[in-house]
Design a protein around this motif. Structure first.
Motif, PDB file in Angstrom:
ATOM      1  N   VAL B  74       0.861  -1.116   0.137  1.00  0.00           N
ATOM      2  CA  VAL B  74       0.015  -0.129   0.313  1.00  0.00           C
ATOM      3  C   VAL B  74       1.073   1.361  -0.023  1.00  0.00           C
ATOM      4  O   VAL B  74       1.931   1.473   0.587  1.00  0.00           O
ATOM      5  N   GLY B  75       0.699   2.183  -0.725  1.00  0.00           N
ATOM      6  CA  GLY B  75       1.353   3.303  -0.740  1.00  0.00           C
ATOM      7  C   GLY B  75       1.031   4.280  -1.932  1.00  0.00           C
ATOM      8  O   GLY B  75       0.119   4.453  -2.756  1.00  0.00           O
ATOM      9  N   LEU B  91      -1.648  11.303   0.883  1.00  0.00           N
ATOM     10  CA  LEU B  91      -2.791  10.480   1.454  1.00  0.00           C
ATOM     11  C   LEU B  91      -2.542   9.084   1.232  1.00  0.00           C
ATOM     12  O   LEU B  91      -3.179   8.294   2.177  1.00  0.00           O
ATOM     13  N   GLY B  92      -2.001   8.579   0.196  1.00  0.00           N
ATOM     14  CA  GLY B  92      -1.829   7.213  -0.117  1.00  0.00           C
ATOM     15  C   GLY B  92      -1.021   6.231   0.909  1.00  0.00           C
ATOM     16  O   GLY B  92      -1.240   5.262   1.422  1.00  0.00           O
ATOM     17  N   VAL B  93       0.208   7.153   1.331  1.00  0.00           N
ATOM     18  CA  VAL B  93       1.095   6.843   2.213  1.00  0.00           C
ATOM     19  C   VAL B  93       0.599   6.651   3.626  1.00  0.00           C
ATOM     20  O   VAL B  93       0.781   5.830   4.247  1.00  0.00           O
ATOM     21  N   VAL B  94      -0.039   7.752   3.903  1.00  0.00           N
ATOM     22  CA  VAL B  94      -0.688   7.978   5.351  1.00  0.00           C
ATOM     23  C   VAL B  94      -1.807   6.806   5.560  1.00  0.00           C
ATOM     24  O   VAL B  94      -1.939   6.334   6.666  1.00  0.00           O
ATOM     25  N   ALA B  95      -2.561   6.562   4.600  1.00  0.00           N
ATOM     26  CA  ALA B  95      -3.627   5.561   4.470  1.00  0.00           C
ATOM     27  C   ALA B  95      -2.849   4.086   4.838  1.00  0.00           C
ATOM     28  O   ALA B  95      -3.393   3.397   5.697  1.00  0.00           O
ATOM     29  N   GLU B 176      -3.549   2.028  -4.056  1.00  0.00           N
ATOM     30  CA  GLU B 176      -3.307   3.243  -3.908  1.00  0.00           C
ATOM     31  C   GLU B 176      -4.378   4.368  -3.851  1.00  0.00           C
ATOM     32  O   GLU B 176      -5.172   3.863  -4.691  1.00  0.00           O
ATOM     33  N   LEU B 177      -4.618   4.790  -2.443  1.00  0.00           N
ATOM     34  CA  LEU B 177      -5.415   5.918  -2.301  1.00  0.00           C
ATOM     35  C   LEU B 177      -5.092   7.103  -2.927  1.00  0.00           C
ATOM     36  O   LEU B 177      -4.024   7.741  -2.439  1.00  0.00           O
ATOM     37  N   HIS B 178      -5.954   7.642  -3.531  1.00  0.00           N
ATOM     38  CA  HIS B 178      -5.377   9.248  -4.268  1.00  0.00           C
ATOM     39  C   HIS B 178      -6.470  10.355  -4.187  1.00  0.00           C
ATOM     40  O   HIS B 178      -7.845   9.868  -4.183  1.00  0.00           O
ATOM     41  N   ILE B 179      -6.199  11.341  -4.143  1.00  0.00           N
ATOM     42  CA  ILE B 179      -7.374  12.441  -4.458  1.00  0.00           C
ATOM     43  C   ILE B 179      -7.586  12.446  -5.973  1.00  0.00           C
ATOM     44  O   ILE B 179      -6.835  12.114  -6.879  1.00  0.00           O
ATOM     45  N   GLU B 180      -8.771  12.931  -6.230  1.00  0.00           N
ATOM     46  CA  GLU B 180      -9.159  12.621  -7.869  1.00  0.00           C
ATOM     47  C   GLU B 180      -8.418  13.429  -8.705  1.00  0.00           C
ATOM     48  O   GLU B 180      -8.365  13.141  -9.990  1.00  0.00           O
ATOM     49  N   GLN B 181      -8.147  14.754  -8.213  1.00  0.00           N
ATOM     50  CA  GLN B 181      -7.464  15.729  -8.952  1.00  0.00           C
ATOM     51  C   GLN B 181      -8.514  16.361 -10.065  1.00  0.00           C
ATOM     52  O   GLN B 181      -7.840  16.917 -11.256  1.00  0.00           O
ATOM     53  N   GLY B 182      -9.872  16.247  -9.965  1.00  0.00           N
ATOM     54  CA  GLY B 182     -10.837  16.430 -11.017  1.00  0.00           C
ATOM     55  C   GLY B 182     -12.141  16.800 -10.191  1.00  0.00           C
ATOM     56  O   GLY B 182     -12.346  16.890  -9.020  1.00  0.00           O
ATOM     57  N   THR B 183     -13.123  17.051 -10.897  1.00  0.00           N
ATOM     58  CA  THR B 183     -14.471  17.499 -10.445  1.00  0.00           C
ATOM     59  C   THR B 183     -15.710  16.417 -10.698  1.00  0.00           C
ATOM     60  O   THR B 183     -16.703  16.688 -10.379  1.00  0.00           O
ATOM     61  N   GLN B 184     -15.133  15.366 -11.129  1.00  0.00           N
ATOM     62  CA  GLN B 184     -16.107  14.550 -11.623  1.00  0.00           C
ATOM     63  C   GLN B 184     -17.016  13.950 -10.264  1.00  0.00           C
ATOM     64  O   GLN B 184     -18.337  13.805 -10.096  1.00  0.00           O
ATOM     65  N   MET B 361      -6.828   1.456  -7.664  1.00  0.00           N
ATOM     66  CA  MET B 361      -6.511   2.748  -7.150  1.00  0.00           C
ATOM     67  C   MET B 361      -8.147   3.093  -6.463  1.00  0.00           C
ATOM     68  O   MET B 361      -8.809   2.837  -7.053  1.00  0.00           O
ATOM     69  N   LEU B 362      -8.170   3.972  -5.564  1.00  0.00           N
ATOM     70  CA  LEU B 362      -9.311   4.477  -4.917  1.00  0.00           C
ATOM     71  C   LEU B 362      -9.113   5.922  -4.919  1.00  0.00           C
ATOM     72  O   LEU B 362      -8.187   6.419  -4.420  1.00  0.00           O
ATOM     73  N   PHE B 363     -10.180   6.709  -5.340  1.00  0.00           N
ATOM     74  CA  PHE B 363     -10.205   8.063  -5.347  1.00  0.00           C
ATOM     75  C   PHE B 363     -11.223   8.419  -4.458  1.00  0.00           C
ATOM     76  O   PHE B 363     -12.262   8.284  -4.149  1.00  0.00           O
ATOM     77  N   VAL B 364     -10.870   9.841  -3.775  1.00  0.00           N
ATOM     78  CA  VAL B 364     -11.734  10.476  -2.983  1.00  0.00           C
ATOM     79  C   VAL B 364     -11.859  11.949  -3.664  1.00  0.00           C
ATOM     80  O   VAL B 364     -10.829  12.312  -4.624  1.00  0.00           O
ATOM     81  N   PRO B 365     -12.886  12.838  -3.486  1.00  0.00           N
ATOM     82  CA  PRO B 365     -13.128  13.875  -4.137  1.00  0.00           C
ATOM     83  C   PRO B 365     -12.098  15.020  -4.042  1.00  0.00           C
ATOM     84  O   PRO B 365     -11.759  15.063  -2.948  1.00  0.00           O
ATOM     85  N   SER B 366     -11.873  15.838  -4.900  1.00  0.00           N
ATOM     86  CA  SER B 366     -11.026  17.083  -4.664  1.00  0.00           C
ATOM     87  C   SER B 366     -11.905  18.462  -4.628  1.00  0.00           C
ATOM     88  O   SER B 366     -12.879  18.484  -5.538  1.00  0.00           O
ATOM     89  N   ILE B 367     -11.882  19.154  -3.543  1.00  0.00           N
ATOM     90  CA  ILE B 367     -12.763  20.238  -3.419  1.00  0.00           C
ATOM     91  C   ILE B 367     -12.554  21.216  -4.602  1.00  0.00           C
ATOM     92  O   ILE B 367     -11.348  21.683  -4.747  1.00  0.00           O
ATOM     93  N   GLY B 368     -13.582  21.374  -5.566  1.00  0.00           N
ATOM     94  CA  GLY B 368     -13.379  22.306  -6.563  1.00  0.00           C
ATOM     95  C   GLY B 368     -12.457  21.999  -7.779  1.00  0.00           C
ATOM     96  O   GLY B 368     -12.009  22.555  -8.683  1.00  0.00           O
ATOM     97  N   GLY B 369     -12.027  20.559  -7.551  1.00  0.00           N
ATOM     98  CA  GLY B 369     -11.004  19.944  -8.551  1.00  0.00           C
ATOM     99  C   GLY B 369      -9.655  20.458  -8.329  1.00  0.00           C
ATOM    100  O   GLY B 369      -8.796  20.106  -9.243  1.00  0.00           O
TER     101      GLY B 369
END
Lengths: 400, 400
Positions: B74-75, B91-95, B176-184, B361-369
């Protein structure tokens, strides 16, 4: 005809090139340590020629002839663009030394920051004609690193020193010898150019505000790409300016800065450095109206906001007919049939001095037209033609 | 379901943000003092979770579970883009730390230079799969200041240390858990994104060679303006790429550098940083062919020479179906009906690991992308959803 010591003149030019030397050129941005060293060097040379040397509160160096008039003012500037040529500016100042050494009653001036390292531009010559306010000095900043002009003046020890004003009653006029910075003389096989007038430069900053985003996560439809809006506007200028310009107009995008400037980041901000030049005010106004219309169109069509900020709008300066006549006669004597009358596409301190004094300029060829680059050069023979014709013209004006 | 201590997880994220903090984000370019401090911080946290921590010769930090398998890796990464966000990578490392703390038999990795501060990009994950040669390390330089990678490694004390290779027999896969980096996700009101595949990035440098000249002395007809040629090519890309791209392709000009970059100097050289992305190799190849054709056309029409240099051409990486299934089940359990399957428009270390291990991979939302900017953010609630779903997925895979 006045005898000019061209050997000492060339030796002075070579000596000045060693201060801040970069390859075969020089790097002496305004108020850098090398720039200040060159000003001190100049003051030493002025005193050695018998002139009274001083530096004023904006960095102008003046060498004042100690004898009776009539007098002429001769000079240019000695700071350079970054990693630029050894002759631009320096030639006109060092030519003044040669005239003084030949016994001509000239004052010699090196105006500060002709090259516009600080916002506003032409600080020295504008100050000397009373066209630079304290408020402008307060606001001016170094275009490269943002240093306030006040801070720069303090660092180099010029804070609090008064700024000289040119005494128009003292001079019959102002003469500036300069390199052509183009290829017209070289192409025509000529050695001297008698300048008919100096174009005006109108300078603008165009800032685009978009949204900084990740280049992968943001779809094309969602983007507000400031860099792309800038590219589209510049492409429109490229398309539309030829329809409104004059026969000798030029327009230039010198810098494009995308912020923050990484491969994977959609630029949130873009800044464009743009200028155009012409000898005719109606043509300049037509180009400005076109630019304004294109920025309006950009703001109607794009998802980024474009803001157009005029930075400086000079007025074109015709050269004085009597001085031109004296320079033409001297040019004909030095290189019979190998000179022409021509406009200056570049801005010069003479355009400011022309507002209060008769002013005129003489050009020598630039090899390959190279300018604002360390490879800038002119043959020793042409440099000698230039200083000899300048001396001849000065003698004619002073004798008149 | 595995119990995740989300409070300690968030506290770890906040603590890591303090290292190299910039406004609400961070500035930790690869091998900077702050980056190295964050790696040492991570090693301390790994040991505190009972893992055996080590750093290898390219800067990869690995925390190795001391007990028997099966194991999951994981990382992500912990260096950042310049003045960028606090979650990207971290985020992915601390998760991973949160999963280890919950008793899951995971190894945790922070791959070096996912952000590509050095040429080549993805140094750490490519090294760990055996795809980074010593010759590439010899050649790599910092894209900002030109520092050779070897010199940077020496400065931070990593020269001469061996580089770890991932033991594929040890792991059931990589998460790998990561922010989406978009607004979808945000636009759709969803909390989790199960990634179906990762786009490939193809990256290019385009250099235009013209002639540096004075902006006033050189007529429009005589000019060889490298900046103008660049603008014309970029306008052509803007016009032609929509005709060849796929529905989710992106293309980006991140940087335009005009040399030397002054108002009154016609640029003699222009350099453009350009990239495009897609999940489909045929689409990538179509875009590259279009770019090559436009550069050829530029060289036929313009007076400047354009040179196109490919810098990196990754291959798209589909995620592992079994891991995706486990993540989907966990997502449904954590946020019923509030998640979707989606592609990743950004490149990630997982795309390299996918070449030797099942990866997902798993995404969480990015505020305002917002991404690659200090304002990047995600709500604590969504961060908690992310780490809980990741834990649930890991438990499923390990139990399977």
């Amino acid at each position: 005809m006045t005898e000019i010591d061209t050997e000492t003149f060339l030796a002075d030019l070579y000596a000045l090139r060693e201060i801040g030397r970069f390859r075969t050129g020089v790097h002496r941005p305004t108020f850098s340590p090398d720039d200040m060293q060159s000003r001190r060097w100049l003051m030493g040379r002025l005193e050695a020629c018998g002139l009274g040397a001083s530096i004023d509160g904006i960095g102008n160096v003046l060498g004042r002839h100690r004898g009776p008039g009539p007098h002429l003012l001769v000079g240019s500037h000695i700071e350079t663009q970054n990693e630029a040529g050894w002759l631009d500016g320096a030639l006109g100042v060092v030519a003044g030394l040669a005239l003084a050494r030949a016994g001509l009653p000239v004052d010699i001036v090196a105006f500060a920051d002709e090259e516009g390292h600080f916002s506003g531009g032409f600080l020295g010559s504008r100050s000397a004609i009373g066209d630079l306010t304290e408020a402008e000095i307060d606001a001016a900043r170094n275009r490269t690193d943002g240093t306030p002009l006040r801070a720069a003046l303090k660092t180099v020890g010029l804070a609090g020193i008064s700024r000289m004003q040119l005494d128009t009653s003292r001079y019959r006029g102002f003469l500036e010898l300069h390199i052509e910075q183009g290829t017209q003389l070289e192409s025509a096989g000529l050695h001297l150019g008698v300048v008919s007038g100096i174009v005006a430069i109108w300078q603008f900053k165009i800032v685009f505000k978009g949204n900084q985003d990740h280049a992968g996560g943001t779809t094309m439809a969602e983007r507000r790409d400031a860099g792309l809006s800038a590219v589209r506007l510049l492409a429109a200028i490229d398309r539309e300016f030829p329809k409104v310009c004059g026969p000798r107009s030029t327009w230039t995008t010198g810098q494009i800065t995308l912020d923050p400037g990484g491969y994977s980041i959609i630029p949130g901000c873009a800044e464009v450095a743009f200028q155009f030049r012409d000898v005719s005010i109606p043509v300049l106004e037509r180009m400005e109206a076109c630019l304004e219309a294109l920025v309006c169109e950009s703001n109607r069509r794009e998802r980024c906001t474009a803001t157009l900020t005029p930075l400086s709008k000079a007025i074109p300066a015709p050269c004085d007919p009597n001085l031109m006549e004296a320079i033409s006669q001297a040019a004909e004597q030095v290189c019979p049939g190998r000179w022409q009358v021509m406009p200056s596409g570049a801005g010069h301190d003479a355009q400011n001095i022309a507002r209060i004094l008769p002013a005129a300029m003489l050009f020598v060829p630039s090899i390959g037209g190279i300018s604002h680059h360390w490879a800038e050069d002119t043959t020793d023979a042409d440099l000698a033609f230039g200083v000899r014709a300048l001396g001849g013209a000065a003698a004619r004006v002073l004798a008149g």
